[in-house]
Design an enzyme around this catalytic site. Structure first.
Site, PDB file in Angstrom:
ATOM      1  N   ASP A  16      88.242 -41.679  17.371  1.00  0.00           N
ATOM      2  CA  ASP A  16      88.390 -41.382  15.949  1.00  0.00           C
ATOM      3  C   ASP A  16      89.827 -41.657  15.526  1.00  0.00           C
ATOM      4  O   ASP A  16      90.771 -41.253  16.206  1.00  0.00           O
ATOM      5  CB  ASP A  16      88.045 -39.915  15.672  1.00  0.00           C
ATOM      6  CG  ASP A  16      88.336 -39.512  14.229  1.00  0.00           C
ATOM      7  OD1 ASP A  16      87.519 -39.856  13.355  1.00  0.00           O
ATOM      8  OD2 ASP A  16      89.371 -38.865  13.991  1.00  0.00           O
ATOM      9  N   ASP A 114      85.919 -45.309  10.595  1.00  0.00           N
ATOM     10  CA  ASP A 114      87.040 -44.794  11.379  1.00  0.00           C
ATOM     11  C   ASP A 114      86.638 -44.140  12.697  1.00  0.00           C
ATOM     12  O   ASP A 114      87.433 -43.416  13.298  1.00  0.00           O
ATOM     13  CB  ASP A 114      87.842 -43.797  10.545  1.00  0.00           C
ATOM     14  CG  ASP A 114      87.001 -42.614  10.078  1.00  0.00           C
ATOM     15  OD1 ASP A 114      85.759 -42.688  10.184  1.00  0.00           O
ATOM     16  OD2 ASP A 114      87.578 -41.615   9.608  1.00  0.00           O
ATOM     17  N   GLU A 115      85.421 -44.398  13.166  1.00  0.00           N
ATOM     18  CA  GLU A 115      84.977 -43.778  14.416  1.00  0.00           C
ATOM     19  C   GLU A 115      84.006 -44.700  15.142  1.00  0.00           C
ATOM     20  O   GLU A 115      83.150 -45.332  14.522  1.00  0.00           O
ATOM     21  CB  GLU A 115      84.317 -42.431  14.117  1.00  0.00           C
ATOM     22  CG  GLU A 115      84.017 -41.588  15.338  1.00  0.00           C
ATOM     23  CD  GLU A 115      83.556 -40.173  14.981  1.00  0.00           C
ATOM     24  OE1 GLU A 115      82.768 -39.609  15.752  1.00  0.00           O
ATOM     25  OE2 GLU A 115      84.002 -39.650  13.939  1.00  0.00           O
TER      26      GLU A 115
END
Length: 420
Positions: A16, A114-115
């Site tokens: 993350d 974002d992960e």
């Protein structure tokens, strides 16, 4: 109860990027994401705009994702900026390129902008002696190349990697946490309330609390037979997950058997009930346009509107023969909505969803339907679809989309609902 020796023993990373959108925005301005108070807001000119991301320092004063612009104090040390979705996606792509240096594409899964997940079981030994050492290497390389700080959860499976990320890695100075099966009683079973656990929402938590289950440890020790009796297969999944067991692998990609076409929006101000008609119609036009160009019709329609106070009015209906006609769908939606919604409330959210698809060539004409009129509507809709595909959504608009409640022009050219 479970024999961990026969469970999958893999090395899965859940990576993350910390406060990703806010961090990228800080970097673009030459600011330090760890010391700057910055909020990314959907529209800085509208006080009702939603905060999309906030730096850690801004979160310390109570401003988080989902807060409103008017809640942010007017201070010289707080930066408020519009999103730059194209730039965010560019940064995300750069980080993905770094990750793919260490795993095969089939062992990589992008969970969100974002992960992402990486299964390094077959490759970590090429680069480092341990999975933990590889996580440190990847984290350092991402920071060196992009200035984005990452947190990495390591687990025996996808579930444990995700839980170790959310519950421990994001809160540690080193930014890395590793959970193995032997850690389950000490780390997993302590989790409470239940809604803090992946896959359990507030409504499920209440039902589990009624059975004396208040922590993940309680859930892990509860009878799986009774969970299956009361909750079905999801109850069995809860019991396995509470014991840290997850048999899914990244290489076994999930195939969606019941896809849907969905459009939802958080409005920039409070809307009167009659004003929601305009935005709902625009959303119905958009989802039926996507439906028609894919050569399908929908049998099931679901819609929902939410008031400024958080009350949700939702309904679902079925059209047995299927349709991709926006006027037919909107007529039924508005009839049902008018019967259940509060006409005096102010509204802030709405959504429309189409499911249960069939090919459009199997359409059945009713004996009572004007065939020539139906064919004219089909030709008109296909013409409009071709124009929109070639020249964009604004090339053909309803007159209602030129009125004040419309959001069509505001949404044109956005990426994921936000500015480029």
């Amino acid at each position: 109860m479970y024999n961990y020796h026969i469970c999958p023993h893999r090395h899965v990373f859940c990576v993350d990027q910390k406060s990703f959108f806010a961090s990228v925005s800080c970097i673009l301005k030459g600011l330090d994401p760890m010391t700057t108070k910055l909020a990314v807001v959907a529209d800085t000119k509208n006080l009702g705009s939603v905060v999309l991301a906030a730096t850690p320092e801004l979160k310390k004063i109570g401003i988080r994702t989902g807060s409103r612009l008017f809640e942010i104090p007017s201070r010289n040390d707080i930066y408020i900026i519009n999103p730059s979705m194209k730039t965010y996606l560019d940064y995300s792509a750069r980080i993905t390129e770094i990750a793919l240096k260490y795993v095969a594409p089939e062992d990589f899964h992008q969970y969100s902008v974002d992960e992402f997940f990486m299964d390094v079981t077959e490759s970590y030994h090429i680069y480092e002696e341990t999975p933990y050492a590889l996580a440190e290497r990847i984290r350092a390389e991402v920071y060196r190349e992009t200035r984005i700080d990452c947190a990495i959860g390591i687990g025996e499976n996808i579930l444990l990697s995700k839980l170790s990320l959310d519950i421990e890695a994001k809160k540690t100075v080193g930014g890395i946490a590793e959970w193995r099966y032997e850690d389950v009683p000490e780390k997993l079973w302590k989790i409470k309330p239940l809604r803090n656990f992946w896959g359990i929402n507030r409504r499920s938590e209440i039902k589990l609390n009624e059975r004396g289950i208040f922590s993940i440890g309680d859930l892990a020790k509860y009878s799986p037979v009774h969970l299956k009796r009361d909750f079905g297969i999801i109850g069995v999944d809860w019991h396995l997950h509470a014991n840290g067991i997850d048999f899914s692998t990244i290489r076994e990609k999930h195939v969606v058997h019941s896809p849907s076409i969905v459009k939802s929006q958080i409005l920039m101000r409070d809307y009167r009930f009659d004003e929601t008609y305009v935005v709902l119609l625009e959303h119905v036009d958009e989802v039926t346009h996507r439906l028609r160009i894919s050569g399908r019709m929908a049998r099931t329609v679901q819609f929902a509107v939410g008031t400024a106070e958080g009350k949700i009015y939702r309904k679902q209906f079925t059209i047995r023969e299927g349709t991709n006609d926006s006027n037919a769908i909107m007529k039924r939606v508005w009839e049902l909505l008018s019967g259940i919604a509060d006409p005096y409330a102010m509204y802030r959210t709405l959504s429309i969803s189409l499911t249960n698809f069939i090919p459009d060539h199997v359409r059945q004409i009713s004996l009572f339907e004007d065939v020539e009129a139906a064919e004219r509507r089909d030709r008109l809709m296909k013409t409009v679809d071709r124009l929109k595909v070639k020249y964009g959504q604004l090339s053909v608009m309803r007159a209602l989309s030129c009125t004040e409640p419309s959001t069509l022009k505001l949404r044109e050219g956005l990426i994921a609902g936000h500015k480029r």
